[in-house]
Design a protein around this motif. Structure first.
Motif, short mmCIF file in Angstrom:
data_model
loop_
_atom_site.label_atom_id
_atom_site.label_comp_id
_atom_site.label_asym_id
_atom_site.label_seq_id
_atom_site.Cartn_x
_atom_site.Cartn_y
_atom_site.Cartn_z
N PRO A 1 137.78 137.66 6.53
CA PRO A 1 138.61 138.21 5.73
C PRO A 1 139.42 139.42 6.25
CG PRO A 1 136.68 138.23 4.52
CD PRO A 1 136.41 137.73 5.95
N PRO A 2 140.70 139.74 5.87
CA PRO A 2 141.31 140.94 6.42
C PRO A 2 140.59 142.12 6.08
CG PRO A 2 142.89 139.69 5.18
CD PRO A 2 141.40 139.10 5.15
N THR A 3 140.46 143.01 7.01
CA THR A 3 139.45 144.32 6.92
C THR A 3 139.87 145.05 5.63
OG1 THR A 3 141.24 145.41 8.31
CG2 THR A 3 139.34 144.62 9.51
N ARG A 4 141.04 144.92 5.50
CA ARG A 4 141.53 145.83 4.19
C ARG A 4 140.79 145.18 2.70
NH1 ARG A 4 145.84 149.17 4.02
NH2 ARG A 4 146.78 148.27 6.08
N ARG B 1 140.39 129.64 6.26
CA ARG B 1 140.08 130.99 6.19
C ARG B 1 139.03 131.45 4.86
NH1 ARG B 1 144.46 135.43 4.20
NH2 ARG B 1 142.91 136.71 3.12
N ALA B 2 138.33 132.27 5.40
CA ALA B 2 137.12 132.77 4.30
C ALA B 2 137.71 133.85 3.57
CB ALA B 2 135.90 133.04 4.99
N THR B 3 137.92 133.63 2.40
CA THR B 3 138.55 134.79 1.27
C THR B 3 137.39 135.61 0.92
OG1 THR B 3 138.47 133.54 -0.67
CG2 THR B 3 140.39 133.16 0.80
N THR B 4 137.48 136.81 0.54
CA THR B 4 136.57 137.53 0.05
C THR B 4 136.00 136.85 -1.51
OG1 THR B 4 138.03 138.97 -0.91
CG2 THR B 4 137.13 139.92 0.94
N ASP B 5 136.58 135.81 -2.00
CA ASP B 5 136.06 135.46 -3.13
C ASP B 5 135.19 134.30 -2.94
OD1 ASP B 5 137.94 136.88 -4.90
OD2 ASP B 5 139.13 135.34 -5.25
N PHE C 1 138.14 135.69 14.17
CA PHE C 1 137.51 134.56 13.95
C PHE C 1 135.77 134.49 14.59
CE2 PHE C 1 141.92 133.98 14.38
CZ PHE C 1 142.11 132.96 13.39
N ILE C 2 135.17 133.99 13.98
CA ILE C 2 133.66 133.71 14.69
C ILE C 2 134.21 132.86 16.01
CG2 ILE C 2 131.49 132.65 14.60
CD1 ILE C 2 132.07 134.98 12.45
N ALA C 3 133.44 133.34 17.10
CA ALA C 3 133.60 133.17 18.50
C ALA C 3 133.05 131.54 18.62
CB ALA C 3 132.76 134.06 19.20
N ASP C 4 133.53 130.76 19.28
CA ASP C 4 133.16 129.50 19.64
C ASP C 4 131.81 129.40 20.10
OD1 ASP C 4 135.39 128.55 18.65
OD2 ASP C 4 136.25 127.88 20.81
N GLU C 5 131.33 130.33 20.97
CA GLU C 5 130.05 130.07 21.27
C GLU C 5 129.24 131.66 20.91
OE1 GLU C 5 128.65 128.69 25.01
OE2 GLU C 5 130.19 127.04 25.06
#
Lengths: 513, 513
Positions: free
Chosen positions: B46-49, B3-7, B84-88
């Motif tokens: 990251p979560p929207t919040r 997961r991409a965190t905001t950090d 998630f970023i789509a597969d294609e």
């Protein structure tokens, strides 16, 4: 002090696109030379008649220029003796003060400002005869073909609907609405592009400069076609690039030559595949494919200038743009040639990875292109005015091309040939081996027609001698008249050549054993 | 995939001057990252919040951005698991094709595009909170102070009287009528200049770039004040100059430091003597004299940016411009700050010997500034609109300055001081030693006020920490509110600092014998 003859004189360069009257240009040029110290106080000016002849202008124009100078206190005249630079020209500091304060500019200027293309452009800047001149050098629509009413309506609409909101800074990449409309418009030339990769520039000229600056470290090689758009040579030279011309055949750059020139690695290859400038020819589809493959293999980016994208004169479609074959091609377009130069709006479709870099360099260069003009152009495109405008002007461009071609057929000797342009606004004339392009250019100027000699377009190395003739800026009858005058000029130069050969003393042959 | 965190995230840079809504900017930034390969398919956003908090914006904005992404096929979501970023992702070439065709851009870009000022500007680009933001960074008149009606009238006049004749290319040095009017207008600031030395540019930003390009060979030193206009740092860095800041005291550059820095010979010194940017102070007359003498002695040209020439808020005249003391000074002016940025018209008064060089480089850069806008501005000046406009706006600028100063007096702790600006549109806040300008900038953004941290203006070497506050773009009550929010932000940062000091663990002292 010796009299300055016209031979010793660097002649003032007169520019028909300059809005100053010619006599002002002459007077200003002389004042500039006095201020720069090239003409000392007491120097005698050439006789008006002699100067007029050398400038290809009427004597009255020079007389008027001299009157202006006298009125301004720059010269004094003595009947029968001539006109002299005044002992104390106005606004000039005393010589000693000036000497003490003057900075040594010649040692301060950047090397790029003295590069060959810039020096050449200054030397060959368009030099008109006065009055009745057929101008075949102006690469812009004649005023009757500029959609002034529609543009006025769009600017008006922007003021009325957006007001001050259209008068601030634009986003650095350009207005989103305009970028979306440009991307839509490009579908017509077979391009699918993401508006996120469209960057608005101040004409496509700035796009060339911008790409050069984003890629070139001083001394890097940048490739162009052997003969190419002079403005591209100027812009690339100004970025500090070593501009190298690639030999071309009728289809485009020769691939064998390209392979040799890619090492040491070049930073880019600038090409104009459709309506090439100055030759007016079109690069073949096969050569386009080959160029793209070459770019991938050598990692040399392609810069595709498609200034004439919409200017198909015979309704024959162009081969696909390079950008359609490879998303890593920089693709440039402009609205100067098909709409109005004063919009100063062009664009570059960037390789996605380069968009942020180009945007930040563009922002550093001028904080963005005018929001007002971008809004106006967006409105123009959204209303569908561009298609209507092209539907009106393209047939007229074709008529003008045909008139020029007809005129050339009548007026030129059989050994002068040309490329028949199917798109764009220029026609290329091949001169016979023994004629010098600049000599023909000078003779034509005296005959009342302005043309552009091949020297302006030569990137490097030898190039075939020729002339570029623009047919969008004059109406058909004037184009025919221009062709007639050009025929006379070419005849005159050819006669001089023959006479020179005829009168040459027979050379003594000495056998060295 | 992790997961991409905001950090880990490089946060999208939001720009209030961008006309795209914020949610579009967020969505576009994410798409750009996917296209650039920074976010791989399958990566979790990251979560929207969390993202909203990090961006200082409302959660709804981020939610809307995510909806856009989903609609466009860029992401897929699973309730409870995340986005998630789509597969294609749409429009992406298959990974292998892309890898094969992609050019190695990072090895192709010019070094100048990665210079410190450009990288810094990208990092610190104005990052607003959403909605109710007091913007003290926008260096342009608020829309109620732009003379839209008068400008509309002038543009209209140009279309009606000149029509297509105003829509071609302008002479490379600019319209003569405009150059004459600019020269006349400069008499008000005590300058007598020859219109023949006035060169029209696309804003004064382009003038800085132009002078840099005319003088700088890559690696040459160009001097500026230690803290100076960020746009000048960007432009000069882009020309390949090594930009070196000169330490300054309250009067201007320190002469002892200048003498040391002139060797190895610098190509110029860029200064803003009146209404200095960012400090808002004015260089003394004595220091101006000294600078000119230094320039003559060392042969380092002076570049004088007088963007605020007309903006005397208290009716106290400025000391004479440097150009009035030495005709070898480049003098820059603009109509962006006092009229409207979208005009994109500025100018440089050139040393006479440099006018031809600058004209030819300018021509190579963009074939000249829009003729339409030059005609419109000339009409504006000829009608006397500028004086009337200044008579209306200067008292308003003074009111705004006073409102900001009053607000700061109420809201700021005693150890925060500022320079009282007598001209121009910026006020400089000195921060106490222990406060970090970028930390205050971030905290202020969260509190709903945008300010510019000193890091943006630092040429080289250490500089005093501070903030630049612009007071022309917001009305008085908003300026007071901005000052209040800034006070809260500074308090919060100061409290954090104290807490951090208090809670720091006592360090163990180990004697090493």
């Amino acid at each position: 002090m010796d009299r300055a003859t016209t031979d010793q004189w660097v002649l003032p360069i007169l520019d028909v696109e300059d809005e100053r009257p010619l006599y002002r240009q002459i007077a200003d040029a002389i004042v500039a030379r006095v201020r720069a110290g090239d003409l000392a106080t007491g120097a005698r000016l050439p006789p008006t008649r002699e100067l007029a002849r050398a400038l290809g202008t009427h004597r009255n124009t020079v007389v008027k220029a001299f009157e202006e100078l006298a009125k301004g206190g720059w010269t004094s005249s003595t009947v029968g003796r001539g006109t002299f630079i005044a002992d104390e020209p106005p606004g000039m500091p005393a010589p000693t003060a000036r000497a003490a304060s003057g900075l040594p500019w010649s040692t301060l200027v950047a090397r790029a400002t003295e590069s060959e293309p810039l020096v050449r452009a200054r030397r060959l800047a368009r030099t008109p005869a006065l009055g009745d001149v057929v101008n075949l050098t102006r690469m812009e629509p004649s005023s009757d073909l500029i959609p002034e009413r529609e543009l006025h309506r769009c600017v008006d609409h922007v003021f009325r609907t957006l007001g001050a909101d259209a008068l601030g800074y634009a986003p650095r990449q350009g207005l989103e609405r305009l970028r979306v409309l440009v991307a839509e418009d490009l579908r017509r030339v077979g391009l699918t592009v993401d508006p996120a990769d469209v960057l608005i520039t101040t004409g496509s000229q700035q796009a060339i400069d911008l790409i050069g600056r984003a890629l070139v470290n001083a001394g890097d090689t940048f490739l162009t076609e052997g003969q190419t758009y002079s403005g591209a040579l100027n812009a690339l030279a100004t970025t500090g690039a070593r501009v190298v011309g690639v030999p071309c055949d009728d289809e485009g750059p020769e691939l064998a030559a390209l392979d040799a020139l890619a090492r040491p690695r070049a930073k880019g290859l600038y090409v104009i595949p459709s309506s090439r400038n100055p030759t007016g020819t079109t690069m073949s589809a096969a050569r386009r494919e080959a160029l793209v493959a070459w770019s991938r293999a050598t990692s040399v980016p392609l810069v595709e200038d498609d200034y004439g994208a919409d200017l198909n004169l015979d309704d024959t479609p162009s081969p696909p743009p390079l950008r359609a074959l490879d998303p890593d091609v920089f693709y440039l377009g402009t609205f100067s040639k098909k709409l109005a130069p004063a919009l100063r709006v062009g664009f570059v479709v960037c390789p996605a990875a380069m968009t942020p870099t180009l945007s930040s360099v563009k922002h550093a260069m001028d904080l963005g292109t005018s929001a007002l003009l971008q809004h106006a152009l967006a409105e123009f495109l959204a209303r569908g005015y561009l298609r209507a405008h092209l539907a009106r002007t393209l047939p007229e461009y074709a008529r003008r091309r045909d008139a020029l071609v007809a005129g050339l057929s009548d007026a030129l000797p059989a050994d002068v040939t040309w490329e028949h342009p199917r798109r764009g606004v220029v026609l290329w004339l091949n001169l016979p081996q023994d004629l010098d392009a600049e000599e023909v250019f000078e003779e034509a100027r005296r005959a009342g027609v302005l043309v552009s000699p091949s020297t302006l377009y030569t990137a490097s190395g030898p190039a075939r001698a020729g002339l570029r003739l623009v047919f969008c800026a004059e109406p058909p009858d004037r184009l025919r008249e221009g062709a007639r005058r050009l025929g006379l000029a070419i005849d005159a130069v050819a006669r001089r050549r023959r006479a020179a050969r005829g009168s040459a003393r027979p050379s003594l042959t000495v056998d060295i054993v």
